[in-house]
Write a protein that holds these residues in place. Structure first.
Motif, short mmCIF file in Angstrom:
data_model
loop_
_atom_site.label_atom_id
_atom_site.label_comp_id
_atom_site.label_asym_id
_atom_site.label_seq_id
_atom_site.Cartn_x
_atom_site.Cartn_y
_atom_site.Cartn_z
N TRP A 1 -6.57 12.13 -4.12
CA TRP A 1 -5.69 11.09 -5.15
C TRP A 1 -6.80 9.85 -5.06
CZ3 TRP A 1 -0.62 11.39 -2.14
CH2 TRP A 1 0.13 12.50 -2.36
N LYS A 2 -7.72 9.59 -4.06
CA LYS A 2 -8.67 8.47 -3.80
C LYS A 2 -9.70 8.36 -4.96
CE LYS A 2 -8.13 8.38 1.19
NZ LYS A 2 -8.86 8.81 2.39
N LEU A 3 -9.81 9.54 -5.69
CA LEU A 3 -10.72 9.70 -6.73
C LEU A 3 -10.05 8.93 -8.06
CD1 LEU A 3 -11.35 13.55 -6.70
CD2 LEU A 3 -13.18 11.50 -6.62
N VAL A 4 -8.85 8.63 -8.14
CA VAL A 4 -8.02 8.10 -9.08
C VAL A 4 -7.76 6.70 -8.95
CG1 VAL A 4 -6.06 8.30 -10.86
CG2 VAL A 4 -7.23 10.43 -9.76
N GLN A 5 -8.12 5.70 -9.67
CA GLN A 5 -7.75 4.40 -9.37
C GLN A 5 -6.67 3.87 -10.59
OE1 GLN A 5 -11.36 1.91 -9.70
NE2 GLN A 5 -10.47 0.21 -9.11
N LEU B 1 0.72 6.74 -15.57
CA LEU B 1 -0.51 5.72 -14.92
C LEU B 1 -1.65 5.54 -15.77
CD1 LEU B 1 0.51 5.88 -11.11
CD2 LEU B 1 1.26 3.96 -12.72
N THR B 2 -2.17 4.35 -15.67
CA THR B 2 -3.25 4.12 -16.65
C THR B 2 -4.59 4.30 -15.48
OG1 THR B 2 -2.29 2.60 -18.02
CG2 THR B 2 -4.50 2.53 -18.05
N HIS B 3 -5.61 5.11 -15.91
CA HIS B 3 -6.93 4.68 -15.22
C HIS B 3 -7.87 4.52 -16.27
CE1 HIS B 3 -6.67 9.47 -15.55
NE2 HIS B 3 -7.80 9.13 -16.20
N GLY B 4 -8.90 4.12 -15.82
CA GLY B 4 -10.15 3.74 -16.73
C GLY B 4 -11.64 4.80 -16.64
N GLU B 5 -12.49 4.40 -17.04
CA GLU B 5 -13.73 5.10 -17.33
C GLU B 5 -14.27 5.65 -16.06
OE1 GLU B 5 -16.96 4.15 -19.99
OE2 GLU B 5 -15.48 4.02 -21.34
N LEU B 6 -14.11 4.67 -15.04
CA LEU B 6 -14.68 4.98 -13.67
C LEU B 6 -13.89 6.25 -12.86
CD1 LEU B 6 -15.21 1.82 -11.52
CD2 LEU B 6 -16.75 3.82 -11.64
N THR B 7 -12.63 6.29 -13.21
CA THR B 7 -11.91 7.40 -12.81
C THR B 7 -12.32 8.66 -13.48
OG1 THR B 7 -9.92 6.08 -12.23
CG2 THR B 7 -9.49 8.47 -12.51
N GLN B 8 -12.64 8.50 -14.93
CA GLN B 8 -13.05 9.76 -15.60
C GLN B 8 -14.07 10.19 -15.00
OE1 GLN B 8 -13.40 8.29 -19.75
NE2 GLN B 8 -10.98 8.72 -20.17
N LYS B 9 -15.14 9.54 -14.84
CA LYS B 9 -16.43 9.73 -14.09
C LYS B 9 -16.32 10.33 -12.87
CE LYS B 9 -19.54 6.72 -16.75
NZ LYS B 9 -19.68 5.02 -16.89
N ARG B 10 -15.46 9.65 -11.94
CA ARG B 10 -15.27 10.31 -10.56
C ARG B 10 -14.78 11.76 -10.65
NH1 ARG B 10 -14.21 5.27 -8.33
NH2 ARG B 10 -12.21 5.32 -8.83
N ILE B 11 -13.88 11.99 -11.48
CA ILE B 11 -13.19 13.02 -11.64
C ILE B 11 -14.20 14.43 -12.15
CG2 ILE B 11 -11.32 14.61 -12.95
CD1 ILE B 11 -10.34 13.04 -10.77
#
Ligand SMILES: Cc1cc2nc3c(=O)[nH]c(=O)nc-3n(C[C@H](O)[C@H](O)[C@H](O)COP(=O)(O)O)c2cc1C
Length: 277
Positions: free
Chosen positions: A164-168, A226-236
């Motif tokens: 879950w920590k991958l997702v901000q 919930l909303t997440h941004g590009e950083l999360t996209q990249k991390r996933i």
């Protein structure tokens, strides 16, 4: 004789990634058969010559590539081709299916409970969510409407709190399951929808997310989109080694409710109708 489909030769289609081939097969079945055949049957439209020819060519390619022939979507393609062939042979037919009917009073009460009783839940109890419930929820997401039936939606299910920590996002998850709604955008590129109707890409993800929240509610679970941004996209993408064309859109936290918020309300319906003519 079919020369090219969506600008691709048969040889190119034979090499195309499976997701894009499936999308083209769905789209050609949808526009080439499904959306015209019932109008033709009603006499509102002339039958074009060789109705469904492109879908037939694509299905042959699918079969030649030894891709599964018994999945629900391929069964649907086959049924459509069968119907198109009947019309091509000068026959007519009836689907044998009933017309939609109004729901009974008690069915309507259930629908209202589902649609108007749903509320976002952001805190959960420490109790496991059974796998069958997650499957039911994901299936509801998959069955939501989508532009041209392209099947771009993909899901990542995270049960492991470490992941879950991958997702901000603004809401931390203590207990429950995280479902990430993703898309393979190659399918839109193959159909050139990324240029022609880019808004549909987001809509397709949104309908899935909405169905997910509704099914969670029906199961007695709580859920919040919930909303997440590009950083999360990249991390996933990096963590799961997914291609650039794989994008995450939003995530939904699901679990056994541990809060009972006041249901938020909207403006009056009257104020939201701008034209009604
Ligand atoms: C596109 C979208 C993005 C959302 N993003 C968030 C978010 O980042 N954080 C959050 O707490 N809720 C988020 N929500 C949930 C909304 O806050 C919630 O649906 C809204 O306040 C209405 O409340 P209800 O769902 O209880 O009817 C989002 C909902 C949607 C549809």
């Amino acid at each position: 004789m079919v020369d090219k489909i969506h600008g691709l030769t048969v040889e190119e289609l034979e090499r195309l990634d499976v997701g894009s081939l499936r999308a083209i097969l769905h789209e050609r079945t949808h526009h080439g058969i499904e959306v015209v055949i019932y109008r033709i049957l009603k006499g509102k439209m002339e039958k074009p010559p060789n109705l469904g020819e492109e879908a037939k060519v694509l299905l042959r390619i699918w079969e030649k590539r030894e891709l599964p022939m018994d999945t629900p979507d391929i069964e649907w393609v086959k049924k459509n081709i069968e119907m198109a062939e009947k019309l091509n042979a000068g026959e007519t037919f009836d689907t044998g299916l009933e017309l939609p009917k109004p729901f009974s009073e008690s069915e309507m009460a259930t629908v209202k409970k589902l649609l108007y009783g749903r509320r976002s839940i952001r805190q959960f109890r420490n109790e496991p969510v059974p796998d069958w419930m997650i499957e039911e929820i994901l299936y509801a997401g998959l069955m939501s409407p989508q532009g041209c039936n392209v099947d771009s939606r993909r899901f990542i299910v995270l049960r492991d709190p470490e992941k879950w920590k991958l997702v901000q996002s603004d809401i931390p998850l203590d207990y429950g399951v995280m479902i990430i709604v993703c898309q393979d955008i190659r399918v839109y590129q193959a159909l050139k929808f990324d240029k022609a109707a880019p808004q549909n890409i987001y809509f397709d993800a949104a309908t899935a997310a909405d169905h997910i929240c509704l099914m969670a509610h029906a199961l007695g679970l709580g859920a919040c989109w919930l909303t997440h941004g590009e950083l999360t996209q990249k991390r996933i993408r990096n963590y799961f080694k997914l291609p650039e064309t794989f994008v995450t859109r939003c995530h939904i936290i699901v679990g056994w409710p541990d809060e009972s918020p006041i249901k938020s309300q909207r403006m009056s319906l009257k104020d939201s109708i701008v034209v009604n003519g």
